[in-house]
Write a protein that holds these residues in place. Sequence first.
Motif, mmCIF file in Angstrom:
data_model
loop_
_atom_site.group_PDB
_atom_site.id
_atom_site.type_symbol
_atom_site.label_atom_id
_atom_site.label_comp_id
_atom_site.label_asym_id
_atom_site.label_seq_id
_atom_site.Cartn_x
_atom_site.Cartn_y
_atom_site.Cartn_z
ATOM 1 N N LEU A 80 35.267 46.365 -35.986
ATOM 2 C CA LEU A 80 35.199 47.821 -36.164
ATOM 3 C C LEU A 80 36.610 48.394 -35.998
ATOM 4 O O LEU A 80 37.027 48.749 -34.894
ATOM 5 N N PRO A 81 37.379 48.482 -37.084
ATOM 6 C CA PRO A 81 38.774 48.932 -36.978
ATOM 7 C C PRO A 81 38.948 50.289 -36.287
ATOM 8 O O PRO A 81 39.934 50.498 -35.586
ATOM 9 N N GLU A 82 37.985 51.200 -36.452
ATOM 10 C CA GLU A 82 38.093 52.520 -35.830
ATOM 11 C C GLU A 82 38.155 52.447 -34.315
ATOM 12 O O GLU A 82 38.657 53.349 -33.661
ATOM 13 N N SER A 83 37.641 51.375 -33.743
ATOM 14 C CA SER A 83 37.653 51.256 -32.283
ATOM 15 C C SER A 83 39.074 51.193 -31.734
ATOM 16 O O SER A 83 39.276 51.393 -30.537
ATOM 17 N N GLY A 84 40.047 50.968 -32.593
ATOM 18 C CA GLY A 84 41.438 50.991 -32.162
ATOM 19 C C GLY A 84 41.910 52.376 -31.755
ATOM 20 O O GLY A 84 42.824 52.518 -30.958
ATOM 21 N N PHE A 85 41.297 53.442 -32.302
ATOM 22 C CA PHE A 85 41.689 54.795 -31.906
ATOM 23 C C PHE A 85 40.600 55.519 -31.105
ATOM 24 O O PHE A 85 40.794 56.655 -30.678
ATOM 25 N N LEU A 86 39.477 54.851 -30.885
ATOM 26 C CA LEU A 86 38.403 55.445 -30.091
ATOM 27 C C LEU A 86 38.506 54.974 -28.642
ATOM 28 O O LEU A 86 39.190 53.990 -28.353
ATOM 29 N N LYS A 87 37.818 55.650 -27.743
ATOM 30 C CA LYS A 87 37.883 55.314 -26.325
ATOM 31 C C LYS A 87 36.653 54.500 -25.917
ATOM 32 O O LYS A 87 35.519 54.957 -26.086
ATOM 33 N N PHE A 88 36.922 53.314 -25.368
ATOM 34 C CA PHE A 88 35.838 52.418 -24.953
ATOM 35 C C PHE A 88 34.973 53.098 -23.898
ATOM 36 O O PHE A 88 35.469 53.682 -22.942
ATOM 37 N N GLY A 89 33.664 53.017 -24.093
ATOM 38 C CA GLY A 89 32.724 53.595 -23.140
ATOM 39 C C GLY A 89 32.429 55.064 -23.360
ATOM 40 O O GLY A 89 31.447 55.579 -22.844
ATOM 41 N N GLU A 90 33.289 55.762 -24.107
ATOM 42 C CA GLU A 90 33.070 57.186 -24.381
ATOM 43 C C GLU A 90 32.700 57.454 -25.827
ATOM 44 O O GLU A 90 31.872 58.303 -26.113
ATOM 45 N N THR A 91 33.347 56.751 -26.752
ATOM 46 C CA THR A 91 33.037 56.937 -28.175
ATOM 47 C C THR A 91 32.668 55.632 -28.869
ATOM 48 O O THR A 91 32.256 55.656 -30.025
ATOM 49 N N TYR A 92 32.836 54.500 -28.209
ATOM 50 C CA TYR A 92 32.317 53.244 -28.750
ATOM 51 C C TYR A 92 31.950 52.305 -27.609
ATOM 52 O O TYR A 92 32.461 52.427 -26.497
ATOM 53 N N ALA A 93 31.024 51.393 -27.904
ATOM 54 C CA ALA A 93 30.572 50.425 -26.905
ATOM 55 C C ALA A 93 30.155 49.143 -27.613
ATOM 56 O O ALA A 93 29.827 49.152 -28.800
ATOM 57 N N VAL A 94 30.156 48.048 -26.864
ATOM 58 C CA VAL A 94 29.809 46.730 -27.392
ATOM 59 C C VAL A 94 28.619 46.194 -26.608
ATOM 60 O O VAL A 94 28.565 46.331 -25.380
ATOM 61 N N TYR A 95 27.684 45.561 -27.317
ATOM 62 C CA TYR A 95 26.451 45.050 -26.723
ATOM 63 C C TYR A 95 26.233 43.595 -27.110
ATOM 64 O O TYR A 95 26.583 43.183 -28.221
ATOM 65 N N THR A 96 25.639 42.855 -26.185
ATOM 66 C CA THR A 96 25.211 41.476 -26.454
ATOM 67 C C THR A 96 23.818 41.300 -25.840
ATOM 68 O O THR A 96 23.364 42.142 -25.071
ATOM 69 N N LEU A 97 23.190 40.200 -26.181
ATOM 70 C CA LEU A 97 21.922 39.870 -25.548
ATOM 71 C C LEU A 97 22.217 39.141 -24.245
ATOM 72 O O LEU A 97 23.131 38.297 -24.198
ATOM 73 N N PRO A 98 21.508 39.430 -23.165
ATOM 74 C CA PRO A 98 21.819 38.839 -21.856
ATOM 75 C C PRO A 98 21.808 37.309 -21.842
ATOM 76 O O PRO A 98 22.617 36.699 -21.156
ATOM 77 N N GLU A 99 20.905 36.691 -22.585
ATOM 78 C CA GLU A 99 20.817 35.226 -22.574
ATOM 79 C C GLU A 99 21.792 34.562 -23.543
ATOM 80 O O GLU A 99 21.864 33.342 -23.609
ATOM 81 N N ASP A 100 22.559 35.354 -24.278
ATOM 82 C CA ASP A 100 23.495 34.820 -25.267
ATOM 83 C C ASP A 100 24.840 34.526 -24.602
ATOM 84 O O ASP A 100 25.732 35.356 -24.574
ATOM 85 N N ARG A 101 24.928 33.322 -24.045
ATOM 86 C CA ARG A 101 26.156 32.908 -23.354
ATOM 87 C C ARG A 101 26.530 31.491 -23.758
ATOM 88 O O ARG A 101 25.680 30.679 -24.099
ATOM 89 N N SER A 102 27.803 31.200 -23.713
ATOM 90 C CA SER A 102 28.275 29.849 -23.996
ATOM 91 C C SER A 102 29.453 29.565 -23.077
ATOM 92 O O SER A 102 29.799 30.362 -22.220
ATOM 93 N N GLY A 103 30.083 28.448 -23.305
ATOM 94 C CA GLY A 103 31.239 28.094 -22.501
ATOM 95 C C GLY A 103 30.853 27.458 -21.189
ATOM 96 O O GLY A 103 29.681 27.330 -20.851
ATOM 97 N N PHE A 104 31.844 27.073 -20.429
ATOM 98 C CA PHE A 104 31.618 26.422 -19.156
ATOM 99 C C PHE A 104 30.954 27.395 -18.188
ATOM 100 O O PHE A 104 31.475 28.460 -17.894
ATOM 101 N N GLY A 105 29.780 27.065 -17.714
ATOM 102 C CA GLY A 105 29.063 27.915 -16.781
ATOM 103 C C GLY A 105 28.488 29.178 -17.412
ATOM 104 O O GLY A 105 28.115 30.101 -16.712
#
Length: 186
Positions: A109-134
Amino acid sequence: MLLRHKLLLLAFACLVSLAAVWWFYMPSYLDLYVPISSYHGHIWSQTSRMTFSFTGDSGVTHVLRRDGTAYTDVVGWQSAGDGLRFLDHWLVERGWQRTDMYTEGDPALPESGFLKFGETYAVYTLPEDRSGFGGNVRGAMGRVTVAVWPISEGPEPQECKVAGFNVVVVTAKPSFWKALTDAFDD
């Protein structure tokens, strides 16, 4: 007879190999439709599908993007925060969880470069969607990034009367090959 069986086995092996290659590279978008009312039934005026990858990465990320305009007199939002709270509530009801990924801007989302995280944009994942060590890497199989920012009604920016909001919902899902190679990089 033996030669015939060997040729059939070879043909079957080739067919299975081609199917596996097709499956590894098959586009797989995370199709998420958020119903937001508008004058015409819903706000979404444009939907696009694309892929992206970083230099040196194996595989691609499949990105589905929906753009729309939410007018204040229809949705009742008075601020971008109201719109973000609406999207947050809708996503949380469906099992998504807000994360602190891409606080400096999501490449999908290129616009997120000029938007403020948590105020005008946010990112979501599913809680069980994890990878990597631990299980320390979130969103290995996909994420949703949403953005809401105001549209001024007047011709001059200093008038500051909000007529509506730009709303973008972007889903990003790695190809099977990218997810597989990323799992070994962690």
